[in-house]
Write an enzyme that holds these catalytic residues in place. Structure first.
Site: not given
Length: 313
Positions: A14-15, A20, A39, A84, A175, A179
């Site tokens: 997630g960068a 990220g 992605k 992904d 959500y 989390k």
């Protein structure tokens, strides 16, 4: 990531932008060879057309390709690998000869009551947030356990997930389920590390969450409607600094803990002035997290009854 690298290797999932991206940039500055994973990618032929470069870090133009290029142009070492996180097979393609640090920053967001959260939205959040994290951890654990932490620096997993408290569930139950599931992973895996004697060797897992809202693609929707909202935002550098502090802290201090960026920097890095992190100079951003969090332990904490390990049955 090449197997010839002598640097410690950090995988940031997630960068592509926002928090990220900042974490990846700062890890590279600290001397890590960084695997930049997400992605979104940019075709090599289009890189030269980007103006300005680097692109807005909170825009879709910021991808793992541009982040990796930023790092290498600054003299660092980085490799962009598409992933992904809804697919375990895709996560398994994040191949590397060495891994010292895993940062899991991927997240799907939909804040709405249960009745207004379609099943597809719910499933996406569980796949990205919970299943994606679980898959990344499964692939990382053999690397973290195989290497001798005392000879190669700390081995860490840092997850972007919140402390567990009741107010967090309000208005965003679906959500929060994902989390908080990630937070349970941090607590449970921390216990596993303790029982396996890994913490003494420098292996640890911790959760980190912003105490104040951070400038990102997610918060841009609010600043577009009301530019004055920026006074309540901090730069992503505060979160990145907290991640670095978590990597440098003893494993016994951070393992199994769910921390807030500001509080951890205050406790472990001695930071007292947070003004440099304000998006609007001179502003005092509103804290969105509680000043005190509940203790999740119970009096019978050490009484496990007939604990069973299904894998050994």
């Amino acid at each position: 990531m090449t197997s010839t690298s002598t640097r410690q290797v950090a995988l940031v999932v997630g960068a592509s932008r926002g928090i990220g991206r900042q974490i990846a940039i700062d890890l590279a500055k600290e001397g890590y060879a960084v695997v930049v994973a997400a992605k979104s990618t940019t075709p090599e032929a289009d890189l030269a057309k980007l103006s300005p470069f680097p692109p807005d870090p909170n825009s879709p133009k910021s991808t793992i390709t541009t982040v990796a290029r930023e790092i290498t142009l600054a003299g660092g070492e980085a490799t962009a690998i598409p992933v992904d996180t809804t697919s375990y097979a895709s996560i398994q393609q994040l191949t590397y000869a060495r891994l010292d640090v895993l940062i899991y920053n991927s997240g799907a967001i939909w804040w709405a009551p249960v009745a207004a959260t379609p099943m597809k939205r719910f499933q996406l959040m569980q796949r990205v947030n919970v299943e994606g994290l679980y898959g990344a951890v499964q692939e990382a654990l053999p690397h973290l356990k195989r290497q001798d932490p005392r000879g190669g620096g700390p081995k860490r997993i840092v997850v972007v997930c919140p402390p567990i408290y009741s107010r967090f569930f309000r208005g965003k139950t679906a959500y929060a389920m994902g989390k908080v599931g990630m937070s349970v992973m941090v607590k449970g895996l921390g216990v596993d590390f303790e029982r396996e004697g890994l913490v003494e060797g420098g292996v640890g897992v911790g959760g980190l969450w912003p105490a104040v809202a951070i400038e990102s693609a997610a918060t841009e929707q609010f600043t577009r409607k009301d530019p004055s909202y920026a006074k309540d935002l901090r730069k992503s550098t505060i979160f990145s600094d907290a991640v670095l502090a978590m990597l440098k802290a003893p494993a016994s201090v951070m393992n199994g803990q769910l921390e807030l960026d500001e509080d951890f920097l205050r406790k472990q890095a001695g930071v007292t002035d947070f003004s440099k992190y304000s998006v609007i100079p001179g502003s005092s951003p509103r804290r969105i997290m509680p000043a005190e969090l509940p203790d999740l332990t119970v009096k019978e904490q050490d009484d496990e009854g007939m604990r069973t390990d299904s894998s050994k049955l």
